[in-house]
Design a protein around this motif. Structure first.
Motif, PDB file in Angstrom:
ATOM      1  N   ASP A 103       0.640  -0.980  -0.374  1.00  0.00           N
ATOM      2  CA  ASP A 103       0.638  -0.203  -0.481  1.00  0.00           C
ATOM      3  C   ASP A 103       1.303   2.084  -0.217  1.00  0.00           C
ATOM      4  OD1 ASP A 103      -1.383   2.084   2.282  1.00  0.00           O
ATOM      5  OD2 ASP A 103      -3.440   1.091   1.183  1.00  0.00           O
TER       6      ASP A 103
ATOM      7  N   LYS B  49       0.469   4.221   0.730  1.00  0.00           N
ATOM      8  CA  LYS B  49       0.642   5.883   1.428  1.00  0.00           C
ATOM      9  C   LYS B  49       0.991   5.271   2.684  1.00  0.00           C
ATOM     10  CE  LYS B  49      -3.468   7.905   4.064  1.00  0.00           C
ATOM     11  NZ  LYS B  49      -5.205   8.208   3.410  1.00  0.00           N
ATOM     12  N   ARG B  50       0.843   3.602   2.815  1.00  0.00           N
ATOM     13  CA  ARG B  50       1.830   2.938   4.141  1.00  0.00           C
ATOM     14  C   ARG B  50       3.167   3.012   3.866  1.00  0.00           C
ATOM     15  NH1 ARG B  50      -0.312  -0.396   7.727  1.00  0.00           N
ATOM     16  NH2 ARG B  50      -2.266   0.797   7.900  1.00  0.00           N
TER      17      ARG B  50
ATOM     18  N   ASP C  46       4.806  -1.921   5.618  1.00  0.00           N
ATOM     19  CA  ASP C  46       3.337  -1.747   6.485  1.00  0.00           C
ATOM     20  C   ASP C  46       4.041  -1.379   8.220  1.00  0.00           C
ATOM     21  OD1 ASP C  46       3.454  -3.633   7.354  1.00  0.00           O
ATOM     22  OD2 ASP C  46       0.904  -4.767   6.663  1.00  0.00           O
TER      23      ASP C  46
END
Length: 309
Positions: A19, A21-22, A96
């Motif tokens: 991901d 954004k993470r 993450d």
């Protein structure tokens, strides 16, 4: 960050279809705390996006494996990058995970040549809040005696590069699951210490943890407590490796660890049957993993002072 080139610290992140954004939050948290960040990509479908993100940080260097060779292979890639850069210590991170402010300095304050690994308190964002963590009554540091039981996971750990390479790095046969505990056991058997620093933490996420209606007694840094049993939400392939690798671990280290690792397998299977989805697929994966682990040819580790992968 440290001063001379030989004593500088770096970080390493393994990516696989992250991901973004993470991953950005991960990079923003760790880049100010180290001198360089190596990202080893394990054949992600979105590797071009990872490359674009990495380019936004001058201190970040992307290494590509080209295909998914497993987390152990990616961790070895990071160790090799750290060695080439003459870094003495590397902070290993999942894609993450997010380091808290000052985490690396807090870990490094307890690192010396006798220490193979220093880890933070792992704050699972699905199980505990920062406020709950800060309210806990724990010793500032703990010397860990076991590789798996209450042991240190890879993510967030400050690892001595020389020690890691001396014991053979990460065992790529494991692919994923128990990679960290296998590595920890070899550090311990080689005479290195493993420390946990409870005054700093790493924001982490174990699978897709979700509390169930079941409660079980657990040993925690605050003492024995009744806590919810969490389902992990792992995929069937992860269930396969959970069973297979625990048996391989037991075959390698049973002279030193007894039944450690094996006792979790029936519990994991029972948990899947009680509270997980895709019950049949996961149970079948566990059974295949057990069969593969039993069939695996593994040389038991003896009493040698230096234990390689």
């Amino acid at each position: 960050m440290s001063g001379s080139k030989a004593s500088m610290r770096c970080a390493g992140i393994v990516t696989y279809n992250p991901d973004l954004k993470r991953l950005r939050a991960n990079l923003e948290a760790i880049v100010p705390q180290v001198d360089r960040v190596f990202v080893c990509d394990n054949g992600s479908d979105n590797v071009q996006d990872i490359e674009t993100l990495a380019a936004a940080f001058p201190a970040v260097q992307l290494e590509r494996l080209g295909e998914n060779l497993g987390i152990a292979a990616a961790l070895n890639c990071l160790l090799q990058a750290a060695e080439r850069g003459t870094f003495d210590w590397i902070v290993l991170l999942d894609q993450d995970s997010v380091a808290s402010d000052g985490m690396v300095d807090a870990l490094a304050a307890h690192a010396d040549e006798t220490t193979g690994l220093v880890c933070p308190f792992i704050l699972d964002r699905n199980r505990m809040s920062v406020e709950e963590y800060r309210a806990m009554d724990m010793p500032a540091t703990q010397r860990l005696e076991h590789a798996a039981k209450g042991g240190a996971i890879t993510s967030g750990s400050l690892v001595q590069v020389k020690a890691a390479l001396a014991v053979g790095g990460f065992d790529e046969r494991f692919f994923i699951d128990y990679v960290d505990f296998d590595f920890n056991e070899r550090l311990l058997l080689a005479g290195y210490e493993i420390l946990r620093v409870n005054t700093t933490y790493l924001l982490h996420e174990k699978g897709k943890s979700e509390a169930t209606w079941l409660r079980v007694p657990r040993s925690t840094p605050a003492g024995r407590q009744w806590q919810p049993l969490y389902k992990l939400g792992y995929s069937p392939i992860r269930c396969y490796y959970q069973a297979r690798n625990r048996i391989i671990y037991w075959k390698k280290y049973h002279r030193h660890t007894g039944s450690e690792g094996l006792t979790e397998i029936p519990l994991l299977m029972a948990l899947s049957l009680l509270v997980e989805d895709r019950k049949a697929a996961k149970l079948g994966a566990y059974l295949r993993g057990i069969r593969a682990g039993v069939r695996a040819k593994v040389q038991p580790v003896g009493d040698g002072k230096l234990v390689r992968a």
